[in-house]
Design an enzyme around this catalytic site. Structure first.
Site, short mmCIF file in Angstrom:
data_model
loop_
_atom_site.label_atom_id
_atom_site.label_comp_id
_atom_site.label_asym_id
_atom_site.label_seq_id
_atom_site.Cartn_x
_atom_site.Cartn_y
_atom_site.Cartn_z
N SER A 185 0.79 -1.23 0.00
CA SER A 185 0.00 0.00 0.00
C SER A 185 0.82 1.28 0.00
O SER A 185 0.32 2.33 -0.40
CB SER A 185 -0.94 0.01 1.21
OG SER A 185 -0.20 -0.01 2.43
N HIS A 213 -5.44 -4.24 -1.13
CA HIS A 213 -5.36 -3.19 -2.14
C HIS A 213 -5.44 -3.74 -3.56
O HIS A 213 -5.25 -2.98 -4.53
CB HIS A 213 -4.09 -2.37 -1.96
CG HIS A 213 -4.15 -1.45 -0.78
ND1 HIS A 213 -4.61 -0.16 -0.85
CD2 HIS A 213 -3.82 -1.66 0.52
CE1 HIS A 213 -4.56 0.40 0.34
NE2 HIS A 213 -4.08 -0.49 1.20
N LYS A 244 -12.20 -0.82 1.25
CA LYS A 244 -11.48 -0.03 0.24
C LYS A 244 -12.30 0.00 -1.04
O LYS A 244 -13.24 0.79 -1.15
CB LYS A 244 -10.08 -0.60 0.06
CG LYS A 244 -9.23 -0.45 1.33
CD LYS A 244 -7.85 -1.01 1.19
CE LYS A 244 -6.97 -0.71 2.39
NZ LYS A 244 -7.48 -1.25 3.68
#
Length: 397
Positions: A185, A213, A244
């Protein structure tokens, strides 16, 4: 800041003072609007490059409506832990849909991606076992490894040869586990998962990847890193998050059914903490529907990232070696990074400075998070601001 302290807590005040003096004290902004490509802080509208809301789903009308409908039918809270109070039908549906979406045997959900790691690693290995962990793995992986009480052997970042050497050198073990982030990340690079799989398969070691991610970013319609590399059925455990790209909250563990069933029996955050709320679960289900039906948002995300990267490099910025929509604007000095972030904020762009201990000392940066929610006008305005601040602070010519 002045604190009321006594002898027991003076050390905390001293440490906080040190953080403030070194520029490392974390001041958390208060957002006064819905999450999106533009947000409001302190009464000021800002272009937002801080969120991990890759696909702009955090304020999507379909997710909002799904949450409202679920509240009307099922209420809000789950009541207690699922193993005691039972599981709502929406939790069951979400796990089935996620397993199908990710091409896994089965799936279990947790309250967050962090708790998914805290549940999974100690359930798979313990004292007398060995974990081979990438040196730049996320804090939740590190904490899960520590909780397991297994021996932790760190290998150099994305270095498969070093992983092989560390395995060769480690001769005393019970069970073994290799664990890596999928997308890192802070740098935006991708783990060489096919090569890591070959090592794990050669030595008969369990393999776990945290795809926090990569969810909604890599693979077909955002199915993640396992799909991206076509490794279905080969990765033992895939950790993910719905906080996310899915735009909501919650953790995912997908993989072989025997492991998922074991986590239902021994995953402590599953057994001892209440589940995701009803509206969160319903919104996540709607996010899966959106991704299954169209790859448009994923394509928009990558188009925005490609533009930002190309233009920032033309300006002369050092953006590291990112392979994803994460752009680390490498500045080195933490005070410079914080000043850069402050100047951006004053000129209408929200992009936070990242320093030690999140990244190594001397590797401070401003992390720029692209999303599908940014319009062409947003990007053009933001690029002008980055150039203005970069020249003012002497980062670019």
């Amino acid at each position: 800041m002045d604190y009321e302290v006594d002898r027991k807590t003076q050390w905390i005040a001293d440490e906080l003072q040190t953080l403030q003096e070194s520029g490392l004290f974390n001041q958390i902004p208060v957002i006064e609007s819905a999450m999106g490509g533009r947000i409001r802080i302190g009464g000021k509208e800002l272009i937002n490059f801080c969120a991990n809301d890759y696909l702009g789903l955090a304020n999507h009308p379909r997710l909002q409506q799904a949450a409202r409908d679920a509240i009307e039918k099922y209420g809000i809270g789950p009541g207690a832990v699922r193993s005691i109070a039972g599981t709502n039908v929406l939790h069951q549906q979400l796990e089935e849909r996620l397993a199908s979406f990710k091409g896994a045997d089965a799936c279990i959900t947790f309250q967050s991606g962090f708790t998914a790691n805290l549940a999974t690693i100690p359930a798979l290995v313990g004292r007398g076992d060995v974990i081979f962990s990438d040196r730049l793995n996320h804090a939740s992986i590190i904490d899960g490894c520590r909780l397991s009480r297994a021996t932790i052997v760190a290998y150099e970042h994305n270095d498969v040869d070093d992983l092989q050497e560390k395995i060769r050198q480690t001769t005393e073990y019970g069970r073994r586990l290799i664990v890596t982030d999928g997308v890192f990340s802070m740098d935006g690079d991708i783990a060489p998962l096919p090569a890591i799989y070959e090592v794990a398969n050669e030595h008969g070691i369990m393999l776990m990847v945290d795809d926090a991610h990569g969810e909604g970013v890599l693979g077909r319609n955002g199915r993640g890193i396992v799909d991206h590399f076509d490794l279905h059925g080969k990765i033992d455990v895939e950790i993910g998050t719905m906080s996310k790209a899915f735009g909501v909250v919650g953790g995912i563990v997908a993989g072989k059914r025997v492991i998922i069933d074991w986590l239902r029996q021994r995953g402590r955050p599953f057994l001892f903490s209440s589940a995701m709320t009803i509206p969160d679960t319903a919104a996540c289900l709607e996010a899966v529907d959106l991704l299954e039906s169209s790859g448009e948002l994923v394509q928009a995300l990558w188009a925005n990232a490609k533009l930002m990267k190309a233009e920032m490099q033309k300006m002369g910025f050092d953006i590291g070696h990112s392979e994803t929509p994460i752009i680390p604007l490498m500045l080195g000095d933490v005070k410079l990074a914080r000043q850069f972030s402050k100047e951006l904020l004053e000129n209408g762009v929200f992009a936070m400075a990242i320093g030690y201990p999140t990244v190594p000392e001397g590797k401070a940066r401003v992390r720029v998070m692209n999303t599908a929610a940014h319009s062409q006008a947003d990007l053009e305005e933001a690029l002008g601001t980055f150039q203005l601040v970069g020249r003012k602070l002497g980062v670019i010519d």
